[in-house]
Design an enzyme around this catalytic site. Structure first.
Site, short mmCIF file in Angstrom:
data_model
loop_
_atom_site.label_atom_id
_atom_site.label_comp_id
_atom_site.label_asym_id
_atom_site.label_seq_id
_atom_site.Cartn_x
_atom_site.Cartn_y
_atom_site.Cartn_z
N GLU A 131 -50.58 -25.48 21.38
CA GLU A 131 -50.15 -25.21 20.02
C GLU A 131 -50.07 -23.70 19.78
O GLU A 131 -50.94 -22.95 20.23
CB GLU A 131 -51.13 -25.81 19.01
CG GLU A 131 -51.19 -27.33 19.03
CD GLU A 131 -52.15 -27.86 17.98
OE1 GLU A 131 -52.61 -27.08 17.10
OE2 GLU A 131 -52.46 -29.07 18.01
N GLU A 165 -43.73 -30.41 14.67
CA GLU A 165 -44.51 -31.33 13.84
C GLU A 165 -44.41 -30.96 12.37
O GLU A 165 -44.63 -29.81 11.99
CB GLU A 165 -45.98 -31.34 14.27
CG GLU A 165 -46.82 -32.30 13.45
CD GLU A 165 -48.21 -32.56 14.00
OE1 GLU A 165 -48.96 -33.31 13.38
OE2 GLU A 165 -48.54 -31.99 15.07
#
Length: 289
Positions: free
Chosen positions: A119, A186
């Site tokens: 991430e 996301e």
């Protein structure tokens, strides 16, 4: 499933060019990974979301590299013919590159992953480049990044204004340049996710990012409503209420035990003739009958 050939990053890029969507699903253990492979899923993500849906934490932050290695190894045993990506958990790739590579090595050698997911945006591109240079495929992840939930102000949709949209575009391009083979988007607005997808030569995998990504990923437990209580999510489509089926079945089991309906005679095993006499004598046999 011996005839199934796992994807690789070259095939994934070709699928993007040909407009063939990629299907990705999380799995955290042998049976769920096995079922996902049998269903024909293209990729399995052993996500640090296991902290929420398997380990009972309220975020992904407590998940450790040991947790990820353990669950990745189990999933890999269940899906031997599927491309498996393992999450790098919180703070396992933000120190020195040597420490990051040690954690990557564990996921690849001990966990048997084919790739890792990280991430972050610009701040991790140097690490991504080093890991890719070491021969490990990296899947990027931008937009809502659960490991940074405390710094981004909670679980908010990303890319709602021009400035945030440009940030996401810059991060996606930087990750592609650093060598990422794909990027998870996301909770990104559909318009921004579509623009990023068109701009990149590598696949985008959406989760709550609309209809125009190159592929989609969902959490196993969300697809199957395998949770109690289950929290509805707008971006999720559930395909079965497995949680309800399990709860009802277990409740029936408890009732059968309480009412002595289980076990029945068909569930019992008989001994050879004369066994009771050898244990208790003739009086014992008569008392039982």
């Amino acid at each position: 499933m011996a005839e199934k050939q796992p994807l690789n990053i070259v095939k994934m890029k070709k699928m993007k060019a040909e407009g063939v969507p990629l299907s990705m699903l999380t799995a955290y253990d042998y049976p769920s990974a096995r079922l996902a492979e049998e269903a024909g899923v293209d990729m399995i993500l052993v996500g640090d979301s296991l902290g929420n849906v398997v380990l009972g934490y309220d975020s992904t932050l407590p998940v450790t590299i040991d947790d990820m290695v353990y669950h990745t190894r189990a999933a890999a045993r269940g899906a031997e013919h599927t491309f498996i990506v393992a999450d790098m958990p919180f703070m396992t790739y933000h120190g020195g590159i040597d420490e990051s590579l040690r954690n990557v090595r564990r996921l690849m050698q001990e966990g048997h992953a084919h790739a890792v997911k990280m991430e972050g945006g610009l701040e991790i591109c140097g690490t991504v480049s080093s890991i890719v240079s070491a021969g490990v495929p990296v899947l990027g992840h931008i937009g809502l990044t659960p490991q940074s939930v405390n710094t981004i102000g909670g679980y908010r949709v990303q890319g709602k204004d021009a400035r945030d949209a440009q940030r996401l575009m810059d991060e996606a391009k930087a990750l592609e340049k650093a060598g990422a083979f794909g990027i998870v988007l996301e909770l990104v607005t559909e318009e921004v996710a579509e623009a990023i997808t068109k701009e990149l030569s590598i696949p985008t995998i959406g989760i709550g990012a609309g209809r125009y990504c190159d592929g989609q990923v969902l959490v196993y437990h969300d697809v199957l409503r395998y949770a109690s209580p289950y929290r509805e999510k707008r971006f999720v489509k559930t395909y079965a209420d497995v949680g309800g089926i399990i709860r009802d079945a277990l409740g029936q089991y408890v009732m059968d035990v309480k009412q002595r309906a289980f076990p029945a005679a068909s569930h019992a095993f008989g001994a050879d003739e004369g066994v009771l006499e050898s244990l208790y004598g003739a009086a014992g046999k008569g008392a039982r009958s």
